[in-house]
Enzyme design. Structure first.
Site, PDB file in Angstrom:
ATOM      1  N   GLY A 111       0.904  -1.054  -0.054  1.00 42.65           N
ATOM      2  CA  GLY A 111      -0.270   0.128   0.025  1.00 42.65           C
ATOM      3  C   GLY A 111       1.101   1.198   0.223  1.00 42.65           C
ATOM      4  O   GLY A 111       2.038   1.107   0.459  1.00 42.65           O
ATOM      5  N   HIS A 141      -4.802   1.177   7.652  1.00 41.90           N
ATOM      6  CA  HIS A 141      -3.331   1.829   7.760  1.00 41.90           C
ATOM      7  C   HIS A 141      -3.239   2.899   6.863  1.00 41.90           C
ATOM      8  O   HIS A 141      -2.693   3.984   7.168  1.00 41.90           O
ATOM      9  CB  HIS A 141      -2.532   0.760   7.485  1.00 41.90           C
ATOM     10  CG  HIS A 141      -1.015   1.091   7.429  1.00 41.90           C
ATOM     11  ND1 HIS A 141      -0.029   0.442   8.467  1.00 41.90           N
ATOM     12  CD2 HIS A 141      -0.166   1.879   6.674  1.00 41.90           C
ATOM     13  CE1 HIS A 141       1.357   1.111   8.078  1.00 41.90           C
ATOM     14  NE2 HIS A 141       1.307   2.037   7.079  1.00 41.90           N
ATOM     15  N   GLU A 142      -3.620   2.830   5.553  1.00 36.00           N
ATOM     16  CA  GLU A 142      -3.391   3.785   4.552  1.00 36.00           C
ATOM     17  C   GLU A 142      -4.274   5.083   4.924  1.00 36.00           C
ATOM     18  O   GLU A 142      -3.873   6.060   4.619  1.00 36.00           O
ATOM     19  CB  GLU A 142      -3.614   3.267   3.147  1.00 36.00           C
ATOM     20  CG  GLU A 142      -2.618   2.120   2.773  1.00 36.00           C
ATOM     21  CD  GLU A 142      -1.240   2.505   2.775  1.00 36.00           C
ATOM     22  OE1 GLU A 142      -0.701   3.663   3.007  1.00 36.00           O
ATOM     23  OE2 GLU A 142      -0.684   1.582   3.240  1.00 36.00           O
ATOM     24  N   HIS A 190      -2.839   7.389   7.072  1.00 36.31           N
ATOM     25  CA  HIS A 190      -1.892   8.373   6.727  1.00 36.31           C
ATOM     26  C   HIS A 190      -2.676   9.519   6.085  1.00 36.31           C
ATOM     27  O   HIS A 190      -2.160  10.504   6.257  1.00 36.31           O
ATOM     28  CB  HIS A 190      -1.221   7.557   5.329  1.00 36.31           C
ATOM     29  CG  HIS A 190      -0.100   6.738   5.766  1.00 36.31           C
ATOM     30  ND1 HIS A 190       1.135   7.171   6.544  1.00 36.31           N
ATOM     31  CD2 HIS A 190       0.378   5.395   5.419  1.00 36.31           C
ATOM     32  CE1 HIS A 190       2.021   6.135   6.650  1.00 36.31           C
ATOM     33  NE2 HIS A 190       1.522   5.075   6.110  1.00 36.31           N
ATOM     34  N   GLN A 247       2.891  10.049   1.567  1.00 38.11           N
ATOM     35  CA  GLN A 247       4.121   9.322   1.808  1.00 38.11           C
ATOM     36  C   GLN A 247       5.252   9.632   0.734  1.00 38.11           C
ATOM     37  O   GLN A 247       6.418   9.615   0.742  1.00 38.11           O
ATOM     38  CB  GLN A 247       4.135   7.826   1.829  1.00 38.11           C
ATOM     39  CG  GLN A 247       3.285   7.456   3.002  1.00 38.11           C
ATOM     40  CD  GLN A 247       3.083   5.940   3.201  1.00 38.11           C
ATOM     41  OE1 GLN A 247       2.280   5.365   2.523  1.00 38.11           O
ATOM     42  NE2 GLN A 247       4.036   5.254   3.603  1.00 38.11           N
ATOM     43  N   CYS A 265       5.641  -0.462   7.602  1.00 41.46           N
ATOM     44  CA  CYS A 265       5.269   0.992   6.932  1.00 41.46           C
ATOM     45  C   CYS A 265       6.665   1.646   6.130  1.00 41.46           C
ATOM     46  O   CYS A 265       7.563   1.531   6.780  1.00 41.46           O
ATOM     47  CB  CYS A 265       4.835   2.177   7.990  1.00 41.46           C
ATOM     48  SG  CYS A 265       4.572   3.665   7.165  1.00 41.46           S
ATOM     49  N   LEU A 266       6.540   1.837   4.910  1.00 41.24           N
ATOM     50  CA  LEU A 266       7.530   2.380   4.142  1.00 41.24           C
ATOM     51  C   LEU A 266       8.129   3.719   4.461  1.00 41.24           C
ATOM     52  O   LEU A 266       8.992   4.121   4.261  1.00 41.24           O
ATOM     53  CB  LEU A 266       6.935   2.444   2.531  1.00 41.24           C
ATOM     54  CG  LEU A 266       6.430   1.113   1.919  1.00 41.24           C
ATOM     55  CD1 LEU A 266       5.960   1.323   0.557  1.00 41.24           C
ATOM     56  CD2 LEU A 266       7.461   0.022   2.144  1.00 41.24           C
TER      57      LEU A 266
HETATM   58  O1  K1U Z   1       3.746   2.145   4.092  1.00 40.30           O
HETATM   59  C1  K1U Z   1       2.932   1.718   3.808  1.00 40.30           C
HETATM   60  O2  K1U Z   1       1.843   2.256   4.199  1.00 40.30           O
HETATM   61  C2  K1U Z   1       2.617   0.425   3.026  1.00 40.30           C
HETATM   62  C3  K1U Z   1       2.707  -0.791   3.944  1.00 40.30           C
HETATM   63  C4  K1U Z   1       1.281  -1.158   4.289  1.00 40.30           C
HETATM   64  C5  K1U Z   1       1.071  -2.264   5.336  1.00 40.30           C
HETATM   65  C6  K1U Z   1       1.724  -3.234   5.526  1.00 40.30           C
HETATM   66  C7  K1U Z   1       1.335  -4.158   6.604  1.00 40.30           C
HETATM   67  C8  K1U Z   1       0.245  -4.091   7.397  1.00 40.30           C
HETATM   68  C9  K1U Z   1      -0.485  -2.669   7.012  1.00 40.30           C
HETATM   69  C10 K1U Z   1      -0.202  -2.079   6.000  1.00 40.30           C
HETATM   70  C11 K1U Z   1       3.636  -1.816   3.578  1.00 40.30           C
HETATM   71  O3  K1U Z   1       3.322  -2.371   2.226  1.00 40.30           O
HETATM   72  S1  K1U Z   1       5.070  -2.120   4.519  1.00 40.30           S
HETATM   73  C12 K1U Z   1       5.776  -3.598   3.504  1.00 40.30           C
HETATM   74  C13 K1U Z   1       4.997  -4.768   3.449  1.00 40.30           C
HETATM   75  O4  K1U Z   1       4.240  -5.157   4.399  1.00 40.30           O
HETATM   76  C14 K1U Z   1       5.371  -5.985   2.474  1.00 40.30           C
HETATM   77  C15 K1U Z   1       6.335  -5.538   1.516  1.00 40.30           C
HETATM   78  C16 K1U Z   1       6.505  -6.821   0.620  1.00 40.30           C
HETATM   79  C17 K1U Z   1       5.610  -8.008   0.696  1.00 40.30           C
HETATM   80  C18 K1U Z   1       4.610  -8.070   1.613  1.00 40.30           C
HETATM   81  C19 K1U Z   1       4.417  -6.982   2.495  1.00 40.30           C
HETATM   82 ZN    ZN Z   2       2.429   3.334   6.200  1.00 43.39          ZN
END
Ligand code: K1U
Ligand code: ZN
Length: 170
Positions: free
Chosen positions: A46, A136-137, A140, A51, A94-95
């Site tokens: 996401g 989660h998004e 943000h 972001q 979270c990125l």
């Molecule tokens: O930063 C963000 O908002 C993105 C975040 C979203 C998220 C992840 C987990 C739970 C709720 C919301 C991410 O994508 S973090 C990276 C991640 O979860 C992932 C990366 C590669 C493969 C699978 C998952």
């Molecule tokens: Zn995030």
């Protein structure tokens, strides 16, 4: 399409309440394309526009499994219209908080209203990782990052680790 830089904590822009999108036009679609590229490259499931430094009510997601076909989804001016009483716990990342993870409780299901890539309205019922990621998004868009749910000590440790990581990468 282009990969955009992702801002990280403690950037104050992450605390901004994002503004509604006024029109779904080619400019917005170009940003949606770039956000999707950025999310896939990270990699993530996401990404909210804030972001990548654009505090508008726009997010992209793809929660498809690795062995499934890609399923990019775009949400313009999304609204949560209902949440379940039942909660689900997920070890979130979270990125904007790279390499930090924490168990977060959220409603297990929610109903959502939004405009898609073409400006068409949809109303859907979200469950599972889709519901978790979507909430989660949405946080943000309201200036909330998942570490805001942690104790002040755990949150400050996470921010310190991200600052160190970012400094090492410079
Ligand atoms: O930063 C963000 O908002 C993105 C975040 C979203 C998220 C992840 C987990 C739970 C709720 C919301 C991410 O994508 S973090 C990276 C991640 O979860 C992932 C990366 C590669 C493969 C699978 C998952
Ligand atoms: Zn995030």
């Amino acid at each position: 399409m282009a990969k955009l830089p992702i801002i990280t904590v403690p950037n104050p822009l992450l605390k901004t309440v994002s503004a509604p999108v006024e029109e779904v036009d080619d400019n917005l679609r170009s940003l949606m394309d770039d956000m999707l590229d950025t999310m896939y490259a990270a990699p993530g499931i996401g990404l909210a526009a804030v972001q990548v430094g654009r505090p508008i009510r726009l997010l992209v997601m793809d929660v498809s499994e690795e062995d499934q076909e890609k399923n990019p989804q775009y949400f313009v001016n999304p609204v949560i219209t209902w949440t379940s009483d039942e909660l689900a716990t997920y070890n979130e990342g979270c990125l904007s908080v790279p390499e930090q993870y924490a168990d977060i409780d959220r409603p297990a299901e929610c109903k959502i209203s939004y405009l898609d890539y073409h400006g068409t309205e949809h109303n859907i019922h979200a469950t599972g990782i889709f519901a978790t990621c979507f909430q989660h998004e949405m946080d943000h868009l309201n200036g909330i990052v998942f570490i805001d749910y942690l104790s002040p000590l755990k949150k400050s440790i996470a921010v310190r680790k991200v600052k160190k990581l970012v400094k090492e990468e410079e």
